[in-house]
Design an enzyme around this catalytic site. Structure first.
Site, mmCIF file in Angstrom:
data_model
loop_
_atom_site.group_PDB
_atom_site.id
_atom_site.type_symbol
_atom_site.label_atom_id
_atom_site.label_comp_id
_atom_site.label_asym_id
_atom_site.label_seq_id
_atom_site.Cartn_x
_atom_site.Cartn_y
_atom_site.Cartn_z
ATOM 1 C CE LYS A 1 10.343 -21.515 16.519
ATOM 2 N NZ LYS A 1 11.246 -20.372 16.302
ATOM 3 C CG ASP B 1 12.053 -15.218 12.858
ATOM 4 O OD1 ASP B 1 13.026 -14.505 12.547
ATOM 5 O OD2 ASP B 1 12.108 -16.463 12.792
ATOM 6 C CE LYS C 1 10.571 -23.595 12.681
ATOM 7 N NZ LYS C 1 10.848 -22.187 12.375
ATOM 8 C CE LYS D 1 15.328 -16.627 14.098
ATOM 9 N NZ LYS D 1 14.897 -17.372 12.902
ATOM 10 N N GLY E 1 17.102 -18.677 16.697
ATOM 11 C CA GLY E 1 18.265 -19.347 16.116
ATOM 12 C C GLY E 1 18.115 -19.493 14.625
ATOM 13 C CG ASP F 1 8.365 -19.909 13.721
ATOM 14 O OD1 ASP F 1 7.762 -19.111 12.979
ATOM 15 O OD2 ASP F 1 9.612 -20.036 13.730
ATOM 16 C CB SER G 1 12.723 -24.781 17.105
ATOM 17 O OG SER G 1 12.017 -24.555 15.916
ATOM 18 C CD GLU H 1 9.310 -17.495 15.823
ATOM 19 O OE1 GLU H 1 9.222 -18.216 16.840
ATOM 20 O OE2 GLU H 1 10.329 -17.450 15.124
#
Ligand code: OSB
Ligand code: MG
Length: 371
Positions: free
Chosen positions: A163, A241, A165, A265, A293, A191, A137, A216
């Protein structure tokens, strides 16, 4: 398993990060996390991690609120009901929200049960995989080039997907550049940590051309209907999420097509017991599932690794290794990502890792011991 708990403690521990992690909700340069430690009358130990973030910008839970709820409610309820993890999980259902607090306490009882029965956490949850696929990530960087370089480095190291951000102003350009650099065959996803609003649907639709595995949590943490509206207007699967904090949240989201991909998670849904039910639901409905995570220490990661060894987990987990995240982990040796982009699932009885008591006491900010 009849042993009674002789000592139960709650610790707040500070984990300095090797480099700041930048996301839509701010910059983090260290991680305050909550640990739960049990010792029974035979000297066997259980460890759990309640990995809320320091601040209330991801979800309402914070490190401080989690510490308080563990100390005042979750631990007392669990001590009265335990030590079987299923009895603990049932007792903790009385607590509304506060999923991180419940998960940390429940995990401590799971790992103690694993020690007492001489089984691994993987075996206790019924997992089968020896190793799990992982992806990295990547936080927001100063320049697009930095992110492109980080992505190519991680892929060369073996990671199986990337992934990114994203946030308004840091989306289409960085995704286009990374996609061009890594090629069409590498799994790529984004995300947003709830950084967009329903007014941004057209901008989010521009991401459809990059073949993303998912987008996400683009919208607000409590905007389930808005995510369903977004999913009708874009082809990229929406992944949730923040919006998914229980089995019922996941069931409702799937029922109204608010997401087509699930980030699970254990810390965010209140623990391993709830996670196992969610995994079964996703498997029944054929929904792509992966383990997210919370930048947990190795203690929390132990629960994640056991869980994502279940066959329901079809996509790579978010599990940057401690060597990338922290100056030093709270377990040693800690897990590593192999050249094939997988992390081995611990097979030893108990938590699965040896806890570093010296490091924990060095980094402890406060401690409570149950009377
Ligand atoms: O939104 O998935 C998230 C880390 C902390 C809090 C929220 C998130 C993350 C990550 C996962 O992106 C990183 C990791 O744990 O390796
Ligand atoms: Mg996320």
């Amino acid at each position: 398993m009849t042993a009674t708990i002789r000592k139960a403690e709650v610790l707040e521990v500070r984990l300095p990060l090797l480099k700041p992690f930048v996301t839509g909700f701010g910059v983090t340069d260290s991680r305050r996390t909550v640990l739960v430690h049990l010792v029974d009358e035979e000297g066997d130990e259980g460890w759990g991690e309640a990995a809320a973030l320091d601040h209330p910008y991801y979800l309402p839970d914070t490190t401080s609120s989690t510490y308080a709820v563990v100390q005042e409610y979750a631990l007392p309820l669990a001590l009265a009901a335990g030590p079987h993890p299923s009895d603990v999980a049932t007792a903790l259902q009385r607590i509304r929200g506060n999923t991180f607090a419940r998960a940390g306490v429940e995990q401590a009882f799971w790992s103690l049960a694993a020690v007492k029965t001489g089984r691994s956490m993987r075996e206790l949850v019924g997992g089968t995989a020896d190793a799990v696929a992982v992806g990295e990530s990547l936080g927001i960087t100063e320049t697009v080039e930095e992110t492109v370089e980080e992505a190519t480095t991680r892929l060369a190291e073996g990671y199986q997907r990337i992934k990114l951000k994203i946030q308004p102003g840091w989306d289409v350009d960085v995704v286009a550049a990374v996609r061009a650099a890594i090629g069409d065959s590498v799994m790529l996803q984004v995300d947003a940590n709830a950084a967009y609003t329903p007014a941004d649907i057209e901008q989010l639709a521009r991401l459809d051309e990059f073949g993303l595995a998912c987008i996400e949590q683009p919208l607000g943490w409590d905007q389930l209907l808005e995510h369903a509206e977004l999913q009708r207007r874009i082809t990229t699967p929406v992944c949730l999420d923040e919006s998914l904090r229980s089995y019922d949240d996941v069931r409702r989201a799937l029922d109204i097509d608010a997401c087509r991909n699930v980030n699970l998670k254990p810390a965010r849904v209140g623990g391993i017991t709830e996670s196992m039910r969610i995994a079964e639901l996703c498997s029944e409905r054929g929904v792509p599932l992966w383990c997210g995570g919370m930048m947990e220490s190795g203690i929390g990661r132990a629960a994640n690794l056991a869980l994502c060894s279940l066959p329901a987990f079809t996509h790579p987990a978010d599990m940057s290794p401690a060597s990338v995240l922290f100056e030093r982990d709270l377990v040693a040796p800690t897990y590593e990502v192999g050249a094939d982009g997988t992390i081995a699932v611990p097979k030893q009885p108990g938590l699965g890792f040896d806890v570093c008591l010296d490091r924990i006491s060095e980094q402890t900010l406060r401690r409570y011991e149950s009377a």
